[in-house]
Design an enzyme around this catalytic site. Structure first.
Site, short mmCIF file in Angstrom:
data_model
loop_
_atom_site.label_atom_id
_atom_site.label_comp_id
_atom_site.label_asym_id
_atom_site.label_seq_id
_atom_site.Cartn_x
_atom_site.Cartn_y
_atom_site.Cartn_z
N GLU A 1 -38.26 -33.13 22.38
CA GLU A 1 -37.24 -33.99 21.44
C GLU A 1 -37.10 -33.41 20.21
OE1 GLU A 1 -38.95 -38.12 22.79
OE2 GLU A 1 -40.18 -37.20 21.51
N CYS B 1 -34.81 -31.65 12.77
CA CYS B 1 -36.14 -31.76 13.16
C CYS B 1 -36.30 -31.20 14.58
CB CYS B 1 -36.65 -32.97 12.96
SG CYS B 1 -38.80 -32.82 13.23
N CYS C 1 -48.13 -29.60 22.91
CA CYS C 1 -48.90 -29.00 21.65
C CYS C 1 -50.37 -28.85 22.18
CB CYS C 1 -48.82 -29.83 20.48
SG CYS C 1 -49.30 -28.94 19.08
N CYS D 1 -54.36 -32.78 17.28
CA CYS D 1 -54.54 -33.51 16.02
C CYS D 1 -54.54 -35.20 16.27
CB CYS D 1 -53.31 -33.33 15.03
SG CYS D 1 -53.05 -31.56 14.48
N CYS E 1 -51.68 -37.85 15.92
CA CYS E 1 -50.29 -37.25 16.56
C CYS E 1 -49.92 -37.54 17.90
CB CYS E 1 -50.04 -35.79 16.16
SG CYS E 1 -48.53 -34.98 16.66
N CYS F 1 -42.11 -38.49 12.06
CA CYS F 1 -42.95 -37.43 12.19
C CYS F 1 -44.29 -37.75 13.23
CB CYS F 1 -43.81 -37.11 10.89
SG CYS F 1 -42.63 -35.81 9.91
N1 SAH Z 1 -47.63 -28.31 14.11
C1 SAH Z 1 -47.03 -28.33 13.20
C2 SAH Z 1 -45.50 -29.06 13.36
C3 SAH Z 1 -45.29 -30.39 13.80
S1 SAH Z 1 -46.07 -31.76 13.12
C4 SAH Z 1 -47.38 -29.01 11.84
O1 SAH Z 1 -48.73 -29.37 12.40
O2 SAH Z 1 -47.24 -28.93 10.82
C5 SAH Z 1 -45.09 -32.23 11.97
C6 SAH Z 1 -45.58 -32.96 10.81
O3 SAH Z 1 -46.09 -34.52 11.23
C7 SAH Z 1 -47.04 -32.33 10.44
O4 SAH Z 1 -47.01 -32.54 8.79
C8 SAH Z 1 -47.97 -33.34 10.85
O5 SAH Z 1 -49.15 -33.43 10.14
C9 SAH Z 1 -46.97 -34.71 10.90
N2 SAH Z 1 -47.86 -35.62 11.58
C10 SAH Z 1 -48.03 -35.70 12.90
N3 SAH Z 1 -48.35 -37.05 13.29
C11 SAH Z 1 -48.07 -37.82 12.37
C12 SAH Z 1 -48.02 -39.27 12.24
N4 SAH Z 1 -48.33 -40.17 13.25
N5 SAH Z 1 -47.35 -40.08 11.10
C13 SAH Z 1 -47.03 -39.18 10.32
N6 SAH Z 1 -46.92 -37.88 10.25
C14 SAH Z 1 -47.59 -37.10 11.19
#
Ligand code: SAH
Length: 366
Positions: free
Chosen positions: A114, A127, A134, A138, A141, A359
């Protein structure tokens, strides 16, 4: 007898190999400009033809050889016989009431990623994803729930940007102004392809965008942050920090066990020493996870190590409530402490939540 059998077996293998060779054509966009020029010379044509085709492939983002109208029909057929253009296809598009657009993008092997267009008054940001799924896990996420994973090729990253640029012109009457690598995947775990894509995006032979308008966001892979510094990249670096205390960070980002904060800190110091450019930290504040004074103090101390700014981002719920955004009071405490220590802090509102485009919400739900 056995020799005859072996000969037959070898012939069979060779035939199968040849068949496979003819069926599997090469992705033409894996060739450099020089390789393309050489190819045309090897076909008895002019090297210049390679330049023309290269321009169609990148600057004009042609989807098929038939689009290449200044190339003869015969040459187009020859290209068709030898190569494929593995162009992405926007499978479905959703538009949020705030103007955000989310594309579900189908890759040549049927996998989906996406990408999102985020419009504000002054800019339109793409974006983009760097991997299918991935590997980082995390806990907060949505992308982490997708197990299937492969790296995106440079052209697959480039095509996402082209698709969003077109949508930006169509829906907002202006070209794309910024790109963030904050979609699916960890860009620094697909470093070479991300760099190749950015080279094409910034090259006058591609989209000609300034690298200053590009941000690569990482969970923090120290070795690769140092490599970026050595490569003297010109784009911005953002780190998803979310906690400056190892035990807390490990509980929400298990990958912190392998790459603890002291290694991240050292890599960021190296980055700053080499590039003289500040780092952005992304930070979400959750109830009961990182909402205490100890968490605030740790962040302030971490920020003092390398010149930086902090982007506090709104949490976009993805689960059954294990993670909840902290109260406004805690947010204010964070802002107060950071500002008192002269650390730049911005609070970022989420966009596109109603279509799961914010995000951390990218999980191929559509
Ligand atoms: N792997 C990379 C890029 C992808 S995530 C990274 O970790 O930076 C992009 C951003 O979205 C990151 O800052 C991540 O921490 C944030 N993110 C992930 N899940 C989220 C959520 N549920 N709500 C808000 N931000 C989130």
């Amino acid at each position: 007898m056995s020799l005859v059998f072996r000969g037959f077996f070898m012939l069979l293998c060779t035939t199968q190999f040849c068949t496979r060779m003819t069926v599997k054509k090469k992705d033409i966009r894996a060739l450099t400009k020089d390789q393309l020029r050489d190819f045309f010379v090897s076909q008895g044509d002019k090297a210049f033809r390679g330049n023309q085709v290269y321009e169609w492939l990148w600057q004009k983002a042609a989807h098929s050889f038939d689009d290449m109208t200044n190339i003869s029909k015969q040459t187009r057929q020859m290209l068709e016989d030898n190569f494929v253009i593995n162009h992405i296809k926007v499978d479905s598009m959703q538009r949020s009431k705030d103007g955000t657009v989310k594309n579900a993008v189908r890759l040549h092997d049927g996998l989906i990623v996406e990408s999102v267009l985020i419009p504000t008054k002054t800019r339109t940001t793409a974006c983009v994803s760097s991997q299918v799924g991935c590997s980082l896990d995390c806990k907060f996420c949505a992308t982490a729930s997708l197990k299937q994973m492969r790296n995106l090729n440079p052209d697959e990253i480039y095509d996402q940007v082209v698709a969003i640029d077109k949508e930006s012109k169509l829906y907002h009457n202006r070209p794309l102004s910024n790109i963030v690598f904050m979609g699916m995947g960890e860009p620094l775990m697909n470093y070479n392809n991300v760099i190749k894509a950015i080279d094409k995006i910034t090259s006058p032979e591609g989209l000609g965008m300034s690298p200053k308008r590009i941000t690569v966001s990482t969970s923090g892979v120290p070795k690769m942050i140092k490599k970026m510094a050595d490569d003297a990249v010109k784009f911005h670096l953002a780190v998803s920090l979310h906690s400056a205390i190892d035990t807390v960070r490990t509980s929400i980002m298990p990958f912190n066990t392998t790459f603890p904060l002291k290694d991240l800190k050292e890599a960021l110091e190296y980055w700053y020493a080499k590039t003289n450019r500040m780092v952005s930290y992304e930070y979400i504040i959750w109830k009961g996870i990182n909402d205490s004074q100890k968490d605030i103090d740790a962040l302030v101390a971490f920020c003092k190590q390398v010149p930086c700014k902090v982007n506090i981002i709104e949490y976009n719920p993805i689960d059954d409530g294990e993670f909840q955004q902290a109260s406004g009071e805690v947010l204010n405490n964070y802002i107060y402490a950071l500002e008192r220590n002269r650390i730049i802090v911005n609070v970022r509102r989420s966009r596109g939540k109603d279509i799961d485009a914010a995000c951390g919400q990218l999980a191929n739900k559509s």
